[in-house]
Design an enzyme around this catalytic site. Structure first.
Site, PDB file in Angstrom:
ATOM      1  N   THR A  54       0.830  -1.204   0.000  1.00  0.00           N
ATOM      2  CA  THR A  54       0.000   0.000   0.000  1.00  0.00           C
ATOM      3  C   THR A  54       0.865   1.255   0.000  1.00  0.00           C
ATOM      4  O   THR A  54       1.768   1.392   0.826  1.00  0.00           O
ATOM      5  CB  THR A  54      -0.921   0.015   1.226  1.00  0.00           C
ATOM      6  OG1 THR A  54      -1.742  -1.154   1.213  1.00  0.00           O
ATOM      7  CG2 THR A  54      -1.799   1.255   1.240  1.00  0.00           C
ATOM      8  N   CYS A  84      26.229   6.629   3.754  1.00  0.00           N
ATOM      9  CA  CYS A  84      25.988   5.189   3.851  1.00  0.00           C
ATOM     10  C   CYS A  84      27.213   4.433   4.344  1.00  0.00           C
ATOM     11  O   CYS A  84      27.110   3.284   4.768  1.00  0.00           O
ATOM     12  CB  CYS A  84      25.556   4.647   2.491  1.00  0.00           C
ATOM     13  SG  CYS A  84      24.058   5.422   1.868  1.00  0.00           S
TER      14      CYS A  84
END
EC number: 2.8.1.7
Length: 501
Positions: free
Chosen positions: A340, A425
């Site tokens: 969703t 990262c």
């Protein structure tokens, strides 16, 4: 109470709160001019809305707001009619910058602050418009679906794509994984080879290494000392069984822009798919997927002043590119990414994309001006150098090496400026940047490098503050270094054989 009376009371309350916040700062810093300069940051980005959104809020052209006219942005006075929109929280946030409680933000490659216009567009979807966009039996779902599709259109228009080619994901990392693994696995019966570059983002490199463990072959192209690939080497690396070439648009550490259009022509001639990780370039530089023959692309919202947790994958329809989906379920997003959607995130992404498209030339000119100011100031420090090609680069990413200084020590000394020594990262690692090593930098120079990010809300005052403080801290650290003493005596350190680092 009448509507006019309520409005006047609200304005009076906000003015009182602002006056209290300014009094607090005056007591702490005794410098109201700095407060006005700091509030100027919020004046451009938050208190003064875009002409396209709320024309009544400001009658000043964007050229003046961004310092492109006769007046720089930091010198712009606060409009009287803008004070009514300042909250106590905004005033205290601005005030804390000049009192040293909140550092200046210069890490725009890691993420960008949420534009308040984006936040305004998102708020209704948290409480009022809360339907599932995949529910097609009632008005709640229809309303949410319409908002999602409008955002999809806005996101696609930035790169001249068809809205049906935009697949929503959680961000560029998921998009890179889904695209590279998806295209390789779908065509594995015929093609088992991919081509990429040594300086790609870590999620691209790790995805390709995972494919190597599955039996795929990957060629990692080296880069030149300016960070750009050699197009002849790319052409030679493509084989009959090559399925995809992956080259990022803008490098997240040194800001170099690869020649996407030339790469796209080569890939189209060789009949292989062309993927580009455009997380650092989307909405900032001109990218046209049709002109550049790009078949697959990864983008992210939080790099363009949008919300975190939402991104997209561009997947060409004609000629069609097929992917094997990573996530199975309800078949949302044309079966390529089940789950969703969050309308609030998607709408925020769409608004951020629209603003970037409408204001790209203003943002680019503003950032270019500040970037050159920063580079000139920092390169005036002895034994410093700019990493990456000086021309083919995005100006908002400035990577500088300060020889004879440890980058980590320099960062610790610059507590009032939010900076990075490389990719967020991999920032937890003390290993030298693999990107800087790839362009030929030594371990010592790689360790001495700092990445400066410049964005939509950066001001000249912040650039000057950064130059002054970096210069002071570099001088301080060098005076503590025995290596600097040797350099001052004329000793060539490259001729010394060290028993240990």
């Amino acid at each position: 109470m009448s509507k006019m009376g309520s409005l006047m009371l609200s304005r009076a309350r906000c003015l009182l709160e602002l006056r209290s916040a300014l009094f607090f700062v005056k007591r702490e810093s005794q410098d109201i001019n700095n407060v006005r300069q700091s509030l100027g940051v919020y004046g451009r980005s938050f208190m003064t809305s875009s002409r396209m959104d709320k024309p009544s809020m400001s009658n000043k052209p964007r050229e003046q707001m961004y310092g492109l006219g006769n007046m720089t942005a930091v010198q712009e006075p606060i409009p009287e009619n803008s004070l009514k929109t300042v909250t106590l929280d905004q005033a205290q946030t601005a005030a804390s910058t000049v009192t040293g409680l909140h550092p200046i933000y210069m890490d725009f490659q890691a993420t960008s602050p949420l534009d308040y216009r984006v936040l305004d567009s998102m708020l209704p979807f948290f409480t009022g418009i809360y339907g599932n966009p995949h529910s097609r039996t009632h008005a709640y779902g229809w309303e949410a679906e319409k908002a999602v599709e409008n955002a999809r259109q806005e996101i696609a228009s930035v790169i001249n794509a068809d809205p049906r080619e935009i697949i929503f994901t959680s961000g560029a990392t998921e998009s890179n994984n889904a695209i590279l693994k998806g295209v390789a696995r779908f065509y594995k019966s015929r093609k088992k080879h991919l081509v990429s570059v040594q300086t790609e983002h870590k999620c691209v490199l790790d995805s390709l290494r995972a494919l190597q463990e599955e039996g795929f072959e990957v060629t990692f192209l080296p880069v030149q000392t300016n960070g750009l690939i050699n197009l002849d080497e790319l052409r030679d690396a493509i084989r009959p069984d090559t399925v995809c070439v992956s080259v990022m648009a803008v490098n997240n550490e040194i800001g170099v822009c690869q020649p996407l259009e030339e790469i796209g022509k080569i890939c189209r001639q060789k009949k292989v798919f062309f993927h580009s990780d455009a997380a650092q370039g989307y909405g900032k530089i001109d990218i046209d997927v049709n002109r550049m023959n790009i078949d697959l692309m990864s983008i992210s919202a939080h790099k363009i002043y949008g919300p975190k947790g939402i991104g997209a994958a561009y997947v060409r329809r004609r000629p069609r590119v097929r992917l094997e989906p990573l996530i199975s379920g309800g078949g949302q997003e044309r079966g390529l990414r089940s789950g969703t959607l969050a309308p609030s995130q998607v709408v925020g992404f769409g608004t951020a994309a629209r603003i970037c498209k409408e204001e790209m030339k203003y943002d680019y000119a503003h950032i270019s001006k500040l970037s050159q100011r920063l580079i000139d100031g920092l390169l005036a420090i002895p034994y410093t150098s700019l990493n990456g090609d000086p021309k083919s680069r995005y100006p908002g990413c400035v990577n500088i090496s300060f020889n004879y200084v440890e980058g980590e020590s320099l960062l610790m000394g610059l507590k009032n400026i939010a900076l990075s020594s490389g990719s967020a990262c991999t920032s937890a690692s003390l290993e030298p940047s693999y990107v800087l090593r790839a362009i030929g930098q030594s371990d010592e120079n790689a360790h001495s490098s700092i990445r400066f990010g410049i964005g939509r809300f950066t001001t000249e005052a912040e650039i000057d503050y950064a130059i002054e403080n970096v210069s002071r801290q570099v001088s301080f650290l060098r005076n503590m270094s025995p290596l600097w003493d040797l350099v001052q005596e004329g000793v060539d350190l490259s001729t010394i054989e060290w028993s240990q680092h």
